[in-house]
Each structure stands twice: as structure tokens, then as C-alpha cells.
Design an enzyme around this catalytic site. Structure first.
Site, PDB file in Angstrom:
ATOM      1  CE1 TYR A 186      37.768  46.841  49.648  1.00 14.26           C
ATOM      2  CE2 TYR A 186      37.524  45.551  47.672  1.00 14.26           C
ATOM      3  CZ  TYR A 186      38.261  45.915  48.766  1.00 14.26           C
ATOM      4  OH  TYR A 186      39.484  45.373  48.980  1.00 14.26           O
ATOM      5  NE  ARG A 215      47.407  43.117  45.461  1.00  8.00           N
ATOM      6  CZ  ARG A 215      46.306  42.381  45.489  1.00  8.00           C
ATOM      7  NH1 ARG A 215      46.304  41.182  45.024  1.00  8.00           N
ATOM      8  NH2 ARG A 215      45.170  42.837  46.017  1.00  8.00           N
ATOM      9  CD  GLU A 253      41.598  42.411  51.472  1.00  7.98           C
ATOM     10  OE1 GLU A 253      41.068  41.497  52.130  1.00  7.98           O
ATOM     11  OE2 GLU A 253      41.469  42.524  50.256  1.00  7.98           O
ATOM     12  CG  ASP A 254      44.690  44.608  48.732  1.00 12.41           C
ATOM     13  OD1 ASP A 254      44.322  43.488  48.313  1.00 12.41           O
ATOM     14  OD2 ASP A 254      44.135  45.658  48.392  1.00 12.41           O
ATOM     15  CG  ASN A 304      39.151  44.064  41.368  1.00 18.50           C
ATOM     16  OD1 ASN A 304      38.288  44.038  40.521  1.00 18.50           O
ATOM     17  ND2 ASN A 304      39.141  43.279  42.429  1.00 18.50           N
ATOM     18  CE  LYS A 357      38.055  43.258  50.464  1.00 18.94           C
ATOM     19  NZ  LYS A 357      38.461  42.007  49.865  1.00 18.94           N
ATOM     20  CG  ASP A 414      38.962  38.523  50.725  1.00 19.16           C
ATOM     21  OD1 ASP A 414      38.193  37.550  50.767  1.00 19.16           O
ATOM     22  OD2 ASP A 414      38.761  39.526  50.033  1.00 19.16           O
ATOM     23  CG  ASP A 415      44.138  39.957  48.473  1.00 24.39           C
ATOM     24  OD1 ASP A 415      43.263  40.676  47.982  1.00 24.39           O
ATOM     25  OD2 ASP A 415      44.844  40.306  49.446  1.00 24.39           O
TER      26      ASP A 415
HETATM   27  P1  NAI Z   1      50.009  39.026  42.020  1.00 26.38           P
HETATM   28  O1  NAI Z   1      50.982  40.111  41.866  1.00 26.38           O
HETATM   29  O2  NAI Z   1      50.144  38.038  43.113  1.00 26.38           O
HETATM   30  O3  NAI Z   1      49.973  38.179  40.638  1.00 26.38           O
HETATM   31  C1  NAI Z   1      49.948  38.726  39.356  1.00 26.38           C
HETATM   32  C2  NAI Z   1      50.327  37.622  38.376  1.00 26.38           C
HETATM   33  O4  NAI Z   1      50.113  38.079  37.042  1.00 26.38           O
HETATM   34  C3  NAI Z   1      51.785  37.187  38.454  1.00 26.38           C
HETATM   35  O5  NAI Z   1      51.867  35.788  38.424  1.00 26.38           O
HETATM   36  C4  NAI Z   1      52.375  37.766  37.152  1.00 26.38           C
HETATM   37  O6  NAI Z   1      53.470  36.996  36.668  1.00 26.38           O
HETATM   38  C5  NAI Z   1      51.188  37.659  36.227  1.00 26.38           C
HETATM   39  N1  NAI Z   1      51.256  38.463  35.024  1.00 26.38           N
HETATM   40  C6  NAI Z   1      51.797  39.689  34.847  1.00 26.38           C
HETATM   41  N2  NAI Z   1      51.666  40.062  33.566  1.00 26.38           N
HETATM   42  C7  NAI Z   1      51.000  39.083  32.921  1.00 26.38           C
HETATM   43  C8  NAI Z   1      50.540  38.896  31.603  1.00 26.38           C
HETATM   44  N3  NAI Z   1      50.730  39.826  30.675  1.00 26.38           N
HETATM   45  N4  NAI Z   1      49.884  37.750  31.281  1.00 26.38           N
HETATM   46  C9  NAI Z   1      49.679  36.816  32.209  1.00 26.38           C
HETATM   47  N5  NAI Z   1      50.096  36.947  33.493  1.00 26.38           N
HETATM   48  C10 NAI Z   1      50.739  38.058  33.838  1.00 26.38           C
HETATM   49  O7  NAI Z   1      48.597  39.713  42.072  1.00 26.38           O
HETATM   50  P2  NAI Z   1      47.205  39.092  42.595  1.00 26.38           P
HETATM   51  O8  NAI Z   1      47.060  39.337  44.033  1.00 26.38           O
HETATM   52  O9  NAI Z   1      47.081  37.698  42.127  1.00 26.38           O
HETATM   53  O10 NAI Z   1      46.158  40.019  41.871  1.00 26.38           O
HETATM   54  C11 NAI Z   1      46.038  40.047  40.460  1.00 26.38           C
HETATM   55  C12 NAI Z   1      44.809  40.849  40.079  1.00 26.38           C
HETATM   56  O11 NAI Z   1      43.650  40.177  40.541  1.00 26.38           O
HETATM   57  C13 NAI Z   1      44.768  42.257  40.671  1.00 26.38           C
HETATM   58  O12 NAI Z   1      44.353  43.185  39.694  1.00 26.38           O
HETATM   59  C14 NAI Z   1      43.730  42.159  41.760  1.00 26.38           C
HETATM   60  O13 NAI Z   1      43.053  43.371  41.954  1.00 26.38           O
HETATM   61  C15 NAI Z   1      42.810  41.108  41.195  1.00 26.38           C
HETATM   62  N6  NAI Z   1      42.010  40.455  42.223  1.00 26.38           N
HETATM   63  C16 NAI Z   1      40.667  40.320  41.967  1.00 26.38           C
HETATM   64  C17 NAI Z   1      39.832  39.792  42.906  1.00 26.38           C
HETATM   65  C18 NAI Z   1      38.382  39.615  42.550  1.00 26.38           C
HETATM   66  O14 NAI Z   1      37.988  39.924  41.486  1.00 26.38           O
HETATM   67  N7  NAI Z   1      37.529  39.097  43.379  1.00 26.38           N
HETATM   68  C19 NAI Z   1      40.311  39.446  44.240  1.00 26.38           C
HETATM   69  C20 NAI Z   1      41.763  39.518  44.388  1.00 26.38           C
HETATM   70  C21 NAI Z   1      42.560  40.033  43.398  1.00 26.38           C
END
Ligand code: NAI
Length: 532
Positions: free
Chosen positions: A84, A137, A226-227, A389, A155, A249-250
């Protein structure tokens, strides 16, 4: 020998070799599984890159599934970052080059109108867990189209490794509606449809057909989204969650693992959930998902919803999420606060004095030294989660969090970081890995044959996971149990989830008196069985 679920390779016994007509087809020495594991690890550990190790593992999975799960389960600490995040991200980016043998199902535009018929091509009938992506995504890496297949495969491997769900009951699915990633469209080795993404009604209709086809073909299957890109993820969750057994899951898995981390972190900082002020960086699937579950948890503690929402503040790419903004979609509006619009992060921290920074922005380096110092001034012992991530996208590293907060931060990340020594203390940063949550949820749903997956199940999972963190873990700043215990974690979560399903009238199975014993009996153990 050609079927990875049946193959034992050099471990076929003398009697099996005679009975099955395998004489001469394998080398003469009958090898035990322990030696097979050793043999695999010798070359595996000599590889010069993680991508090569990923290919080794995938090839083993395609050749001998039992041995694959033996290796993955026994060395889960070592293997998790390979199967993963972060390595799976790299594997998806290079999927077209490293593809060896097809695994899972591809449902593309070409299958429109006959998806149920196509699903029946899958050789196994008792499918209980499906992980599906459309590749738009992938982690924080963006649109990877059909290359996203690495994610459902990874997964589901975790469902088996972490919660003992039988691999023959798992089905990875990639819905291919094209990609808007021009470099993939230009890549001669790209394996997906060569078209830009289908959108709008035509896209929704395809997903709808897929969901109906699953209900018809695999009526007991849990469908994990997922994603998917943000705009589709939220829509599909609210569209399907009351109709079929599904979760995202996200949004929900991340929320649960993060909330669990918060519960454990509070045992270190000494605060109460109701007294915290959370500042989320990123108001997307992950961030608002965590926010919503924090609100659910706070309302369970007696706060009104409005009071609970006042504890959760969000920054997105345009600044602080406040009521006066006109560019907010529905899931952000739910968290819009009455406050002057602010853009500068330091100014926001000074104004709000958060006790926790939760990074889910996909923007590396967002937690600068100045940000962490300001958060430490505000909170004393700030909770700092860099969840983005893969590792390259994390808001800060573990080392930075501990150093810049002078050892005061309680830190967790989405992708793993190694231990950090700072001023005589040995920190073991926690990985807020969804794998602590979703496999157990899946096992609980499977055991109870729950019709739906509810938010309460994720709340229960968060509490159960947090209850398994020991004082020794906390002494090292570790807010999740060691990965080695993940099967026990999953069983404990499954028991609570199954009970909740029964209590809410969602269970289609009557639960036995010894629920835990019954769940343990379901667990897939990677051992060879005898064919003779
Ligand atoms: P998303 O695209 O739905 O949301 C991203 C958000 O970040 C948007 O609201 C955007 O406006 C905001 N953003 C962009 N630039 C920014 C900045 N400079 N400062 C503050 N906010 C900013 O993406 P999602 O699905 O929410 O994923 C975000 C990250 O979280 C990814 O890298 C993903 O891999 C990670 N993630 C981690 C998990 C874990 O650690 N267990 C599980 C799911 C996601």
C-alpha cells in the site's frame, strides 16, 4: 499449478505429486512453507528499489496466493508500505510498464449495458468485498485512469492480511471511463481506454449500472468506493449509502482512523475532545470526513450539532472556510464559520489558537517551521497529523514535527515515517493508516451480513482502535497499536461492528452467542491444505 489459489509450488507432497499427476513437474525436494518464505525473502530483500520489491510481491500473488499471504501477514510491518502507500502510488504511476498478469475486473465504457453479464465472467461466486475505483484521484497523485487498479488490488490484499477475509471472496474493480491525464493518453503502454473521461449523466448511468449489477450478481458484497474524485465521492456516498452495503474509505475510513488517533493523542496531552479546537488543512474528502465524524463523536458526548461544528475549522486552497465565501460546495458549507475571511496561515493560527492541526490537503510542506511553532505556542502540546499521501505529499515529516515543536507535538501521518530521536527521547510516529479500520469494518459487516454500513460503525471502530493503544505505546508518542497486532484490532472492531449491525436491525444473520469465536473461525489462515 497454474491457479494461484491452489498452487503450492515446491511444497506439493510426494503423495500429492502422485495423486495429481505432478511428478516431474516440480523439483524433487519437497519444500516446507517456511523454506519457501526464506527463499522468497532472500531475493526480495536484495532488490535495489521498492518498485522491484512490489513487482516481486505481485508476481508471488499471481503465482502462489497462500505463500503471498503468509509473507505479507507474517511481515506486515515490512510489507504494508509496499503493498500500500507509499509504494503502491509509484506502482500505479508505472502500471503500464510493470503489468504482468491481469488481476481483478475492468468495467469500461465497452461493457455498458451488459455489466451484470460481464461480472458473471468472474470465476468466483461468493464475493463479499469489492473495492472499486475510477482512478480519478489516486492517493494524492491525481488522475491515473486505469492505472489506478493498483489501489483496489492493494486494499483487498489488506482486507485479507489485516482481517483474514478470504481472498476468494474479494474482487478488485476498476471502472474505466477514460482519463484526462494527457501523458497517459500519449503513452503507448497505457492500458486503459484512450479517451477523455466520460462525465455527467452518461458517467452516473455507468456507475448506477455497476451498482445494480453487483447487487444482482454478488448480493452479499460490500462495495468500498476508493479514490474517486471529490465531486463524485460525496455524491455517490449519499446516493448509495441507504440503498446498498457501501462506504467510502477516503471519507469514512480516514475519519475513523484520525478520530481514533485524536482519542489516543488526548491521553498524552491530557485534554478532552469537547475542549479541542481543530484546524483542518484541506476541506476535501479526507478533511471534511474527519470533521463530520468529530461532530458525530461530540454530539454523542452531549454537545449540540452547532456547538460541535464550532470546534472544527477548515482552510482550503482559498483560505479560511467562512460563511461570507460564495465559492463553497455543500460539504464545505456545513463547516463555514462566522469569521472574517483570512488567508494567511499564521494569522489564522494566531486568531483561532487551535489545539490540533489536521493536514489533508495533498500539499507537501504546508506545515512549515513557522506554522508548527505557532501551533506549539497556541496549544502547548499540539496534535499534528500530516495525513496526505504518499510520503512526498505529507504536510511535514515526523522529524520536522518533533524538532520544530521541541518534542511537544503528538504526531501521526498518512504514510509511514521511521522513529525519530530528539533530545534523548525516542519517538515512534503513528501511521494513521486506514488499514486499522476498513478491514475490521468489512469483517464485521461480513460476519453479520449487514445490509448497510453506518457512521456509528466508524465511530465504534475509532473507539475500539483507541482502546487497544497501551501506555507503553503512548510513552513513545505512538497513538496507534503496532501493526503486528492488526489482526487482533480487526477482530475487535468486527465484533463491535457486528453487534451494532444487530442492534440497528441491519444484520441479516442472527449473531451467535460466542460472536468473537465465530468471527475468529471466519479468518483466512495462509496455510496449505492437503489435496490427498
Ligand atoms: P480532495 O481533493 O478531496 O481535497 C483536497 C483539499 O485540499 C481541498 O479542499 C483543497 O481546496 C485543499 N487544499 C489545496 N491546497 C491547499 C493548501 N495549500 N492549504 C490548505 N488546503 C488546501 O482530496 P482528499 O481526498 O481529501 O485527500 C487529501 C489528501 O489526504 C491526499 O493526499 C490523500 O492521499 C490524503 N488521504 C490520507 C488518508 C490517510 O492518511 N489515512 C486517507 C485519505 C486521504
Amino acid at each position: 499449478m497454474q491457479d494461484p489459489t491452489l498452487n503450492k509450488g515446491t511444497a506439493f507432497s510426494e503423495a500429492e505429486r502422485d495423486a495429481l499427476g505432478l511428478r516431474g513437474l516440480v523439483p524433487p525436494h519437497v519444500q516446507g512453507m517456511e523454506d519457501q518464505v526464506k527463499r522468497f525473502l532472500i531475493t526480495y530483500r536484495k532488490r535495489s528499489s521498492d518498485l522491484e520489491r512490489y513487482i516481486d510481491l505481485s508476481s508471488l500473488q499471481d503465482r502462489n496466493e497462500t505463500l503471498y499471504y503468509k509473507v505479507v501477514t507474517e511481515f506486515i510491518d515490512e510489507m504494508m508500505p509496499l503493498i500500500y502507500t507509499p509504494t503502491v502510488g509509484l506502482a500505479c504511476q508505472q502500471f503500464g510498464q510493470i503489468f504482468r498478469r491481469s488481476h481483478g475486473m475492468y468495467i469500461s465504457e465497452k461493457e455498458r449495458g451488459r455489466i451484470a453479464e460481464v461480472l458473471r465472467n468472474w470465476p468466483r461466486k461468493d464475493i463479499r468485498v469489492i473495492v472499486v475505483t475510477d482512478g480519478e484521484r489516486i492517493l494524492g497523485l491525481g488522475d491515473l485512469g486505469a492505472n489506478g487498479m493498483g489501489i483496489p488490488i492493494g486494499k483487498l490484499a489488506l482486507y485479507t492480511a489485516c482481517a483474514g477475509i478470504d481472498p476468494i471472496q474479494c474482487l478488485p474493480v476498476l471502472i474505466d471511463v477514460g482519463t484526462n491525464n494527457q501523458s497517459l493518453l500519449d503513452d503507448p503502454l497505457y492500458l486503459g481506454l484512450r479517451q477523455r473521461r466520460t462525465t455527467g449523466q452518461a458517467y452516473d448511468d455507468l456507475v448506477d449500472e455497476f451498482i445494480s449489477a453487483v447487487s444482482e450478481t454478488f448480493p452479499k458484497a460490500l462495495i468500498q468506493f476508493e479514490d474517486f474524485a471529490n465531486h463524485n465521492a460525496f455524491r455517490f456516498l449519499s446516493k448509495y449509502r441507504e440503498r446498498v452495503c457501501t462506504f467510502n474509505d477516503d471519507i469514512q475510513g480516514t475519519a475513523s482512523v484520525a478520530l481514533s488517533g485524536i482519542y489516543s493523542a488526548l491521553r498524552i496531552t491530557g485534554g478532552k475532545l469537547r475542549d479541542q479546537r481543530f484546524l483542518f488543512f484541506g476541506a476535501g474528502e479526507a478533511g471534511t470526513g474527519v470533521g463530520e465524524l468529530v461532530v458525530t463523536a461530540l454530539t454523542h458526548e452531549g454537545l449540540t450539532e452547532a456547538e460541535a461544528r464550532r470546534a472544527c475549522w477548515f482552510i482550503d486552497s482559498k483560505g479560511l472556510v467562512v460563511k461570507s465565501r460564495t465559492d463553497l460546495n455543500e460539504h464545505k458549507q456545513r463547516f463555514a464559520q462566522d469569521h472574517a475571511p483570512l488567508k494567511d496561515t499564521l494569522e489564522i493560527i494566531e486568531a483561532l489558537r487551535p489545539t490540533a492541526l489536521i493536514g489533508a490537503s495533498g500539499q507537501p510542506g504546508t506545515f512549515t517551521q513557522a506554522v508548527i511553532e505557532a501551533a506549539t505556542r497556541a496549544a502547548g502540546r499540539p496534535i499534528i497529523f500530516a495525513l496526505s499521501n504518499p510520503t512526498s505529499k505529507a504536510e511535514c515529516t515526523a522529524q520536522q514535527a518533533y524538532e520544530w515543536s521541541k518534542g511537544q507535538a503528538v504526531f501521526a501521518s498518512g504514510s509511514p515515517f521511521g522513529p525519530v530521536d530528539y533530545e534523548g527521547r525516542h519517538f515512534i510516529p503513528g501511521q494513521g493508516n486506514n488499514a486499522y479500520i476498513f478491514p475490521g469494518i468489512g469483517l464485521g459487516v461480513l460476519a453479520s451480513d449487514s445490509r448497510l454500513v453506518t457512521d456509528e460503525m466508524f465511530l465504534t471502530a475509532a473507539r475500539t482502535l483507541a482502546s487497544m493503544v497501551t501506555e507503553t505505546d503512548l510513552e513513545h508518542g505512538r497513538i496507534y497499536p503496532p501493526l503486528k497486532q492488526i489482526r487482533e484490532v480487526s477482530v475487535a472492531i468486527a465484533v463491535e461492528v457486528a453487534k451494532l449491525a444487530a442492534k440497528s436491525g441491519l444484520a441479516r444473520e442472527t449473531l451467535p452467542e460466542d460472536l468473537e469465536g465465530a468471527i475468529r473461525k471466519l479468518l483466512y489462515i495462509p496455510e496449505y491444505f492437503s489435496y490427498v
